[in-house]
Design a protein around this motif. Structure first.
Motif, PDB file in Angstrom:
ATOM      1  N   PHE A 189       1.025  -1.224   0.063  1.00  0.00           N
ATOM      2  CA  PHE A 189      -0.006   0.185   0.108  1.00  0.00           C
ATOM      3  C   PHE A 189       0.630   1.248   0.160  1.00  0.00           C
ATOM      4  N   SER A 190       1.815   1.313   0.804  1.00  0.00           N
ATOM      5  CA  SER A 190       2.628   2.795   0.788  1.00  0.00           C
ATOM      6  C   SER A 190       3.429   2.910  -0.530  1.00  0.00           C
ATOM      7  N   ASP A 191       3.855   1.953  -1.200  1.00  0.00           N
ATOM      8  CA  ASP A 191       4.553   2.391  -2.576  1.00  0.00           C
ATOM      9  C   ASP A 191       3.162   2.443  -3.657  1.00  0.00           C
ATOM     10  N   ALA A 192       1.953   1.619  -3.492  1.00  0.00           N
ATOM     11  CA  ALA A 192       0.729   1.730  -4.340  1.00  0.00           C
ATOM     12  C   ALA A 192       0.335   3.269  -4.180  1.00  0.00           C
ATOM     13  N   LEU A 193       0.242   3.763  -3.050  1.00  0.00           N
ATOM     14  CA  LEU A 193      -0.168   5.147  -2.855  1.00  0.00           C
ATOM     15  C   LEU A 193       0.761   6.033  -3.510  1.00  0.00           C
ATOM     16  N   GLU A 194       1.921   6.042  -3.593  1.00  0.00           N
ATOM     17  CA  GLU A 194       2.782   6.998  -4.174  1.00  0.00           C
ATOM     18  C   GLU A 194       2.790   6.787  -5.865  1.00  0.00           C
ATOM     19  N   ALA A 195       2.661   5.498  -6.230  1.00  0.00           N
ATOM     20  CA  ALA A 195       2.637   5.416  -7.601  1.00  0.00           C
ATOM     21  C   ALA A 195       1.115   5.941  -8.139  1.00  0.00           C
ATOM     22  N   CYS A 196       0.249   5.744  -7.350  1.00  0.00           N
ATOM     23  CA  CYS A 196      -1.303   5.985  -7.956  1.00  0.00           C
ATOM     24  C   CYS A 196      -1.562   7.474  -7.859  1.00  0.00           C
ATOM     25  N   ARG A 197      -0.746   8.119  -7.101  1.00  0.00           N
ATOM     26  CA  ARG A 197      -1.099   9.526  -6.438  1.00  0.00           C
ATOM     27  C   ARG A 197      -0.997  10.317  -7.881  1.00  0.00           C
ATOM     28  N   GLY A 198      -0.186  10.308  -8.930  1.00  0.00           N
ATOM     29  CA  GLY A 198      -0.071  11.340 -10.014  1.00  0.00           C
ATOM     30  C   GLY A 198      -0.998  11.039 -10.988  1.00  0.00           C
ATOM     31  N   PRO A 199      -1.362   9.731 -11.418  1.00  0.00           N
ATOM     32  CA  PRO A 199      -2.538   9.508 -12.408  1.00  0.00           C
ATOM     33  C   PRO A 199      -3.796   9.900 -11.575  1.00  0.00           C
ATOM     34  N   ALA A 200      -3.948   9.672 -10.416  1.00  0.00           N
ATOM     35  CA  ALA A 200      -5.437   9.960  -9.739  1.00  0.00           C
ATOM     36  C   ALA A 200      -5.482  11.392  -9.864  1.00  0.00           C
ATOM     37  N   GLU A 201      -4.617  12.104  -9.355  1.00  0.00           N
ATOM     38  CA  GLU A 201      -4.741  13.680  -9.614  1.00  0.00           C
ATOM     39  C   GLU A 201      -4.895  14.141 -11.040  1.00  0.00           C
ATOM     40  N   ALA A 202      -4.680  13.538 -11.880  1.00  0.00           N
ATOM     41  CA  ALA A 202      -4.689  13.717 -13.434  1.00  0.00           C
ATOM     42  C   ALA A 202      -6.051  13.189 -14.060  1.00  0.00           C
ATOM     43  N   GLY A 203      -6.888  12.752 -13.097  1.00  0.00           N
ATOM     44  CA  GLY A 203      -8.129  12.353 -13.195  1.00  0.00           C
ATOM     45  C   GLY A 203      -8.307  10.774 -13.952  1.00  0.00           C
ATOM     46  N   VAL A 204      -7.356   9.944 -13.770  1.00  0.00           N
ATOM     47  CA  VAL A 204      -7.437   8.609 -14.204  1.00  0.00           C
ATOM     48  C   VAL A 204      -8.552   7.973 -13.111  1.00  0.00           C
ATOM     49  N   ALA A 205      -9.571   7.407 -13.751  1.00  0.00           N
ATOM     50  CA  ALA A 205     -10.572   6.759 -12.558  1.00  0.00           C
ATOM     51  C   ALA A 205     -10.117   5.514 -11.967  1.00  0.00           C
ATOM     52  N   GLY A 206      -9.471   4.618 -12.722  1.00  0.00           N
ATOM     53  CA  GLY A 206      -8.755   3.549 -12.099  1.00  0.00           C
ATOM     54  C   GLY A 206      -7.511   3.796 -11.002  1.00  0.00           C
ATOM     55  N   ALA A 207      -6.825   4.830 -10.910  1.00  0.00           N
ATOM     56  CA  ALA A 207      -6.022   5.229 -10.050  1.00  0.00           C
ATOM     57  C   ALA A 207      -6.751   5.956  -8.753  1.00  0.00           C
ATOM     58  N   GLN A 208      -7.732   6.441  -9.087  1.00  0.00           N
ATOM     59  CA  GLN A 208      -8.604   7.167  -8.020  1.00  0.00           C
ATOM     60  C   GLN A 208      -9.334   5.960  -7.131  1.00  0.00           C
ATOM     61  N   ALA A 209      -9.605   5.022  -7.871  1.00  0.00           N
ATOM     62  CA  ALA A 209     -10.432   3.970  -7.208  1.00  0.00           C
ATOM     63  C   ALA A 209      -9.387   3.057  -6.351  1.00  0.00           C
ATOM     64  N   SER A 210      -8.135   2.948  -7.079  1.00  0.00           N
ATOM     65  CA  SER A 210      -7.338   2.110  -6.047  1.00  0.00           C
ATOM     66  C   SER A 210      -6.813   3.045  -5.041  1.00  0.00           C
ATOM     67  N   ILE A 211      -6.815   4.259  -4.840  1.00  0.00           N
ATOM     68  CA  ILE A 211      -6.133   5.017  -3.618  1.00  0.00           C
ATOM     69  C   ILE A 211      -7.534   4.856  -2.690  1.00  0.00           C
ATOM     70  N   ALA A 212      -8.921   4.843  -3.220  1.00  0.00           N
ATOM     71  CA  ALA A 212      -9.928   4.744  -2.194  1.00  0.00           C
ATOM     72  C   ALA A 212     -10.216   3.390  -1.747  1.00  0.00           C
ATOM     73  N   GLN A 213      -9.502   2.363  -2.497  1.00  0.00           N
ATOM     74  CA  GLN A 213      -9.642   1.043  -2.049  1.00  0.00           C
ATOM     75  C   GLN A 213      -8.617   0.933  -0.766  1.00  0.00           C
ATOM     76  N   ILE A 214      -7.419   1.400  -1.114  1.00  0.00           N
ATOM     77  CA  ILE A 214      -6.366   1.461  -0.073  1.00  0.00           C
ATOM     78  C   ILE A 214      -6.745   2.100   1.086  1.00  0.00           C
ATOM     79  N   GLN A 215      -7.298   3.406   0.963  1.00  0.00           N
ATOM     80  CA  GLN A 215      -7.633   4.224   2.170  1.00  0.00           C
ATOM     81  C   GLN A 215      -8.568   3.515   2.979  1.00  0.00           C
ATOM     82  N   SER A 216      -9.800   2.902   2.241  1.00  0.00           N
ATOM     83  CA  SER A 216     -10.771   2.006   3.076  1.00  0.00           C
ATOM     84  C   SER A 216     -10.164   0.869   3.835  1.00  0.00           C
ATOM     85  N   THR A 217      -9.137   0.484   3.123  1.00  0.00           N
ATOM     86  CA  THR A 217      -8.553  -0.992   4.016  1.00  0.00           C
ATOM     87  C   THR A 217      -7.665  -0.577   5.119  1.00  0.00           C
TER      88      THR A 217
END
Length: 291
Positions: A189-217
């Motif tokens: 999760f720690s590395d995933a959050l770092e990898a997902c942050r840029g695409p998520a902030e750029a509006g990539v829905a899959g990366a946003q969903a991944s961050i949401a799943q991690i934060q929920s877990t």
């Protein structure tokens, strides 16, 4: 919809794919005025492949006149990718299955391919992990991506420095996105959050969903809700998570009616567990499990 509709383009020859894709995109580009945009999408959805949807998204990504249409195309692509993933996961998880999945769907469905690879890794923990493919590697038999513009440059055998730099940037973004999906699936999760942050902030829905799943877990439900809402119109994973949050009262007031709405949205987007979740709501077992 029959399974014949849910196909990528990795199994057909490059020239055949380019001919079909070029024909499809030429058809949908013939009528640009807003009055004919519905016909444009209908023509695109009538063809059976997934990769032309991705090619359309790339071609018109910066066109504000098509913003609503692009959302429809992303939803349809996710629905088709989810259907393909269900088919691959129904069969035995294997290296052969991974190779076929990569070849046919890495370009358009990288999140689902990464999930399959992660599942295979858990079944064979001692096997050396293979590198996740970059988005755009599926293509035809020669391995070239089925993006019309890139292939046209390949035909001429040259690239301008500006285009080469742009392609390098795209490859880096693709690598980061694949890392996001794979690291999330293997629960790093720690590395995933770092990898997902840029695409998520750029509006990539899959990366946003991944961050949401991690934060929920991790129990960070407020953050999970915020990211899930950003992605839920395009991501079955995000819509399903919102359904779970409302059904269980995680970070929001428990609301079974709203939970059902989000589970139905997830089902429309092809989420494999959404139908069972709806049954759980109707039987009262899901809400009870949270208490």
């Amino acid at each position: 919809m029959s399974t014949a509709l849910m196909v990528g383009c990795g199994h057909i020859k490059t020239n055949d794919f380019l001919g079909r894709t070029g024909h499809t995109l030429s058809k949908v580009d013939e009528k640009t005025p807003s009055a004919h945009l519905d016909e444009e999408i209908e023509s695109l959805f009538d063809q059976p492949y997934i990769d032309p949807l991705t090619a359309y998204l790339h071609r018109h990504a910066d066109d504000p006149a098509r913003a609503a249409l692009l959302k429809q195309v992303r939803r349809e692509r996710e629905r088709r990718c989810a259907a393909v993933a269900r088919r691959y996961n129904t069969d035995k998880i294997s290296e052969t299955g991974l190779a076929l999945f990569r070849r046919g769907y890495s370009y358009s469905c990288p999140q689902h391919v990464a999930a399959y690879e992660a599942k295979l890794d858990t079944l064979k923990p001692q096997a050396p992990k293979t590198t996740a493919p970059l988005v755009g590697e599926s293509g035809g038999d020669d391995g070239r991506p089925p993006d019309a513009e890139v292939t046209e440059l390949d035909r001429h055998g040259e690239q301008t420095p500006a285009h080469a730099a742009d392609e390098a940037q795209k490859q880096a973004a693709a690598r980061q996105l694949n890392d996001c999906y794979l690291l999330t699936r293997i629960r790093n999760f720690s590395d995933a959050l770092e990898a997902c942050r840029g695409p998520a902030e750029a509006g990539v829905a899959g990366a946003q969903a991944s961050i949401a799943q991690i934060q929920s877990t991790l129990g960070h439900h407020e953050s999970a809700y915020r990211w899930a809402r950003k992605a839920a119109t395009e991501s079955g994973q995000a819509a399903f998570l919102l359904g779970e949050m409302y059904a269980r009262g995680l970070g929001v007031a428990k609301d079974m009616a709203t939970a059902a709405q989000w589970f139905r949205a997830a089902l429309e987007l092809g989420h494999a567990e959404a139908e069972n979740a709806l049954h759980g709501l109707n039987s009262g077992t899901m809400g009870a499990n949270a208490d």
